[in-house]
Design a protein around this motif. Structure first.
Motif, PDB file in Angstrom:
ATOM      1  N   PRO A 240      -4.959  19.813  -3.384  1.00 31.21           N
ATOM      2  CA  PRO A 240      -3.751  18.523  -3.166  1.00 31.21           C
ATOM      3  C   PRO A 240      -3.860  17.709  -4.250  1.00 31.21           C
ATOM      4  N   ILE A 241      -2.653  17.123  -4.753  1.00 31.10           N
ATOM      5  CA  ILE A 241      -2.616  16.363  -5.862  1.00 31.10           C
ATOM      6  C   ILE A 241      -2.121  14.933  -5.610  1.00 31.10           C
ATOM      7  N   ALA A 242      -1.785  14.595  -4.236  1.00 29.44           N
ATOM      8  CA  ALA A 242      -1.037  13.184  -4.099  1.00 29.44           C
ATOM      9  C   ALA A 242      -1.912  12.418  -2.898  1.00 29.44           C
ATOM     10  N   THR A 243      -2.258  11.242  -3.188  1.00 29.12           N
ATOM     11  CA  THR A 243      -2.934  10.687  -2.057  1.00 29.12           C
ATOM     12  C   THR A 243      -2.101   9.287  -1.686  1.00 29.12           C
ATOM     13  N   LEU A 244      -1.936   9.213  -0.491  1.00 29.57           N
ATOM     14  CA  LEU A 244      -1.084   8.054   0.044  1.00 29.57           C
ATOM     15  C   LEU A 244      -2.078   6.923   0.421  1.00 29.57           C
ATOM     16  N   ARG A 245      -1.984   5.782  -0.191  1.00 27.52           N
ATOM     17  CA  ARG A 245      -2.915   4.749  -0.026  1.00 27.52           C
ATOM     18  C   ARG A 245      -2.077   3.481   0.440  1.00 27.52           C
ATOM     19  N   THR A 246      -2.969   2.426   1.095  1.00 21.23           N
ATOM     20  CA  THR A 246      -2.337   1.336   1.368  1.00 21.23           C
ATOM     21  C   THR A 246      -3.380   0.388   1.566  1.00 21.23           C
ATOM     22  N   THR A 247      -3.331  -0.891   1.756  1.00 23.88           N
ATOM     23  CA  THR A 247      -4.341  -1.862   2.032  1.00 23.88           C
ATOM     24  C   THR A 247      -4.090  -2.461   3.393  1.00 23.88           C
ATOM     25  N   VAL A 248      -5.330  -3.057   3.831  1.00 24.13           N
ATOM     26  CA  VAL A 248      -5.252  -3.944   5.090  1.00 24.13           C
ATOM     27  C   VAL A 248      -4.482  -5.075   5.009  1.00 24.13           C
ATOM     28  N   SER A 249      -3.362  -5.371   5.557  1.00 21.19           N
ATOM     29  CA  SER A 249      -2.655  -6.595   5.841  1.00 21.19           C
ATOM     30  C   SER A 249      -2.920  -7.611   6.764  1.00 21.19           C
ATOM     31  N   GLY A 250      -3.600  -7.207   7.699  1.00 19.98           N
ATOM     32  CA  GLY A 250      -3.722  -8.152   8.792  1.00 19.98           C
ATOM     33  C   GLY A 250      -4.931  -7.716   9.913  1.00 19.98           C
ATOM     34  N   LEU A 251      -5.496  -8.822  10.330  1.00 22.82           N
ATOM     35  CA  LEU A 251      -6.678  -8.345  11.417  1.00 22.82           C
ATOM     36  C   LEU A 251      -6.162  -8.807  12.703  1.00 22.82           C
ATOM     37  N   GLU A 252      -6.270  -7.851  13.729  1.00 18.53           N
ATOM     38  CA  GLU A 252      -5.834  -8.047  15.042  1.00 18.53           C
ATOM     39  C   GLU A 252      -6.844  -8.044  16.007  1.00 18.53           C
ATOM     40  N   SER A 253      -6.687  -8.468  17.017  1.00 19.31           N
ATOM     41  CA  SER A 253      -7.938  -8.550  18.044  1.00 19.31           C
ATOM     42  C   SER A 253      -8.019  -7.023  18.530  1.00 19.31           C
ATOM     43  N   ASP A 254      -6.957  -6.376  18.443  1.00 21.98           N
ATOM     44  CA  ASP A 254      -7.177  -4.769  18.804  1.00 21.98           C
ATOM     45  C   ASP A 254      -7.058  -3.732  17.732  1.00 21.98           C
ATOM     46  N   GLY A 255      -7.409  -4.269  16.389  1.00 19.54           N
ATOM     47  CA  GLY A 255      -7.431  -3.399  15.211  1.00 19.54           C
ATOM     48  C   GLY A 255      -7.181  -4.065  14.142  1.00 19.54           C
ATOM     49  N   VAL A 256      -6.778  -2.947  12.956  1.00 18.53           N
ATOM     50  CA  VAL A 256      -6.389  -3.613  11.740  1.00 18.53           C
ATOM     51  C   VAL A 256      -4.891  -3.073  11.398  1.00 18.53           C
ATOM     52  N   ARG A 257      -4.342  -4.005  10.963  1.00 12.35           N
ATOM     53  CA  ARG A 257      -3.031  -3.781  10.389  1.00 12.35           C
ATOM     54  C   ARG A 257      -2.984  -3.151   9.056  1.00 12.35           C
ATOM     55  N   VAL A 258      -2.344  -2.263   8.525  1.00 11.86           N
ATOM     56  CA  VAL A 258      -2.292  -1.721   7.269  1.00 11.86           C
ATOM     57  C   VAL A 258      -0.956  -1.454   6.485  1.00 11.86           C
ATOM     58  N   GLY A 259      -0.737  -1.812   5.440  1.00 10.61           N
ATOM     59  CA  GLY A 259       0.663  -1.864   4.732  1.00 10.61           C
ATOM     60  C   GLY A 259       1.641  -0.737   4.626  1.00 10.61           C
ATOM     61  N   ILE A 260       1.705   0.198   5.781  1.00  8.45           N
ATOM     62  CA  ILE A 260       2.809   1.190   5.527  1.00  8.45           C
ATOM     63  C   ILE A 260       3.281   1.577   6.843  1.00  8.45           C
ATOM     64  N   GLY A 261       4.452   1.696   6.946  1.00  6.43           N
ATOM     65  CA  GLY A 261       5.247   1.935   8.415  1.00  6.43           C
ATOM     66  C   GLY A 261       6.081   3.163   8.256  1.00  6.43           C
ATOM     67  N   ALA A 262       6.768   3.190   9.406  1.00  3.95           N
ATOM     68  CA  ALA A 262       7.840   4.155   9.393  1.00  3.95           C
ATOM     69  C   ALA A 262       8.964   4.145   8.530  1.00  3.95           C
ATOM     70  N   LEU A 263       9.474   3.024   8.087  1.00  3.44           N
ATOM     71  CA  LEU A 263      10.390   2.760   6.971  1.00  3.44           C
ATOM     72  C   LEU A 263       9.764   3.231   5.517  1.00  3.44           C
ATOM     73  N   ASP A 264       8.528   3.406   5.416  1.00  6.02           N
ATOM     74  CA  ASP A 264       8.004   3.968   4.265  1.00  6.02           C
ATOM     75  C   ASP A 264       7.717   5.571   4.287  1.00  6.02           C
ATOM     76  N   GLY A 265       8.248   6.026   5.299  1.00  2.88           N
ATOM     77  CA  GLY A 265       8.408   7.469   5.698  1.00  2.88           C
ATOM     78  C   GLY A 265       7.285   7.913   6.311  1.00  2.88           C
ATOM     79  N   LEU A 266       6.395   7.096   6.760  1.00  2.00           N
ATOM     80  CA  LEU A 266       5.239   7.784   7.559  1.00  2.00           C
ATOM     81  C   LEU A 266       5.696   8.139   8.856  1.00  2.00           C
ATOM     82  N   PRO A 267       5.585   9.346   9.339  1.00  2.00           N
ATOM     83  CA  PRO A 267       6.025   9.698  10.614  1.00  2.00           C
ATOM     84  C   PRO A 267       5.313   9.064  11.899  1.00  2.00           C
ATOM     85  N   SER A 268       6.452   8.517  12.765  1.00  2.00           N
ATOM     86  CA  SER A 268       5.749   7.534  13.739  1.00  2.00           C
ATOM     87  C   SER A 268       4.894   8.646  14.783  1.00  2.00           C
ATOM     88  N   THR A 269       5.376   9.788  14.766  1.00  2.00           N
ATOM     89  CA  THR A 269       4.621  10.855  15.551  1.00  2.00           C
ATOM     90  C   THR A 269       3.170  11.064  15.055  1.00  2.00           C
TER      91      THR A 269
END
Ligand SMILES: *Cc1c(COP(=O)(O)O)cnc(C)c1O
Length: 349
Positions: A240-269
């Motif tokens: 593979p030649i590509a790596t999709l990276r992001t960073t932690v953008s927030g801390l929640e009681s139930d997990g960690v928020r990261v800066g990539i979402g469906a609008l960036d093209g990450l399939p919600s499935t």
């Protein structure tokens, strides 16, 4: 930092070398449709040219013109979709090789070439069963005869005959290849002398030597994307030649928020179906929201820490192929969906 797709051009160069080693003496055409499968067509074409690639498969005239501006006149650029007379004129003007799988398009190309006083290079497409813009066998004799007339008139040159196959079953592909051989014989009978016969994409170009002919059209394997449910990248000798990276953008009681979402093209499935790489090791991707996603937490999680969604890295639990498999699709589908808004960065290790 928001999400980034980091493309390793050194790994890309290694994959190109591997493909060429396998398919030689056939030539490789690098397929760069869909923005080079999401990797960025300009950087990809530039590096491929530097590695000696001399054929590019650009899909449409617009992409073909971008590749022409990037690689100059040393390379040949093949397109196979031209929906309007103006696209045909643009293709002729950019000196592209044009795949023609429709009698009307043949006339359009001849007219455009004659208007521009050039000899257009065409590759006639026979439909060998996929029913995707190719000339049906019953129409082929008339079609090739017409192409020969235009060739004699000096407005075009039939340099190639080609088709596209499913690469899903060997038996069906064998039937398609027999149809291809018949079409070649008919074309020769019509007085055509195509020197470029092409049929195979990535899978057949590796697995089926008799499908290589003069040229193979390779996309997926050059980008290190192995087939879902097929041989692994390692078995194929690619990576593979590509790596999709992001960073932690927030801390929640139930997990960690990261800066990539469906609008960036990450399939919600993908939520609940893959693990992502974190500084503490793989963690489950739990939720994919529009702008962000939530990952299972880890001790010491902090804003700004890096998370790898998938990729080439050792930190990435999954390749793009495996991410695709997790939701029943192919790696290409995941790669091309990454939004153009996600920054592409290039490294050359
Ligand atoms: C996309 C495409 C290819 C490349 O297919 P891969 O499986 O990615 O190598 C080849 N030929 C045509 C006509 C295509 O549309």
């Amino acid at each position: 930092m928001s999400a980034q797709l980091v493309v390793d051009l050194g790994a890309f160069a290694d994959n190109l070398a591997r493909v060429r080693e396998v398919v030689t003496p056939a030539e490789m055409m690098l397929v760069v449709k869909d923005d080079a499968y999401g990797h960025g067509v300009v950087e990809i074409a530039r590096r491929a040219l530097a590695q000696g690639v001399r054929w590019f498969g650009a899909f449409d005239a617009e992409t073909g013109a971008v590749v022409r501006a990037t690689v100059g006149e040393t390379a040949r650029i093949f397109i196979w979709i031209a929906a309007s007379a103006s696209e045909v004129a643009a293709a002729v003007a950019a000196r592209l090789d044009i795949g023609v799988g429709d009698p009307g398009l043949l006339e359009d190309v001849a007219i455009a070439a004659s208007a521009a006083s050039v000899v257009a290079r065409v590759h006639l497409k026979i439909d060998t069963g996929l029913h995707r813009n190719g000339v049906r066998p019953e129409m082929w004799p008339e079609f090739t005869a017409r192409a020969r007339e235009w060739e004699s008139a000096g407005v075009l040159e039939v340099v190639g005959v080609w088709s596209h196959i499913a690469e899903a079953s060997d038996d069906e592909d064998d039937v398609a290849r027999a149809g291809f051989e018949d079409a070649l014989a008919v074309a020769r009978n019509a007085g055509l002398t195509p020197s470029l016969r092409h049929l195979a994409a990535s899978a057949a170009s590796f697995a089926r030597p008799e499908f290589r002919y003069d040229l193979v059209r390779v996309g997926a394997f050059a980008y290190g994307i192995s087939p879902a449910g097929g041989p692994s990248a390692g078995e194929l000798g690619i990576r593979p030649i590509a790596t999709l990276r992001t960073t932690v953008s927030g801390l929640e009681s139930d997990g960690v928020r990261v800066g990539i979402g469906a609008l960036d093209g990450l399939p919600s499935t993908l939520a609940g179906r893959i693990e992502v790489g974190t500084p503490a090791g793989p963690r489950r991707l739990r939720v994919v929201d529009r702008y962000e996603s939530i990952v299972d937490g880890w001790p010491g999680a902090g804003i700004g820490q890096e998370v790898v969604v998938f990729g080439a890295d050792d930190d990435a639990p999954r390749s793009v192929t495996e991410a695709g498999e997790a939701i029943g699709t192919i790696g290409e589908e995941i790669a091309v969906r990454i939004s153009p808004g996600v920054t592409r960065r290039y490294s050359a290790t």
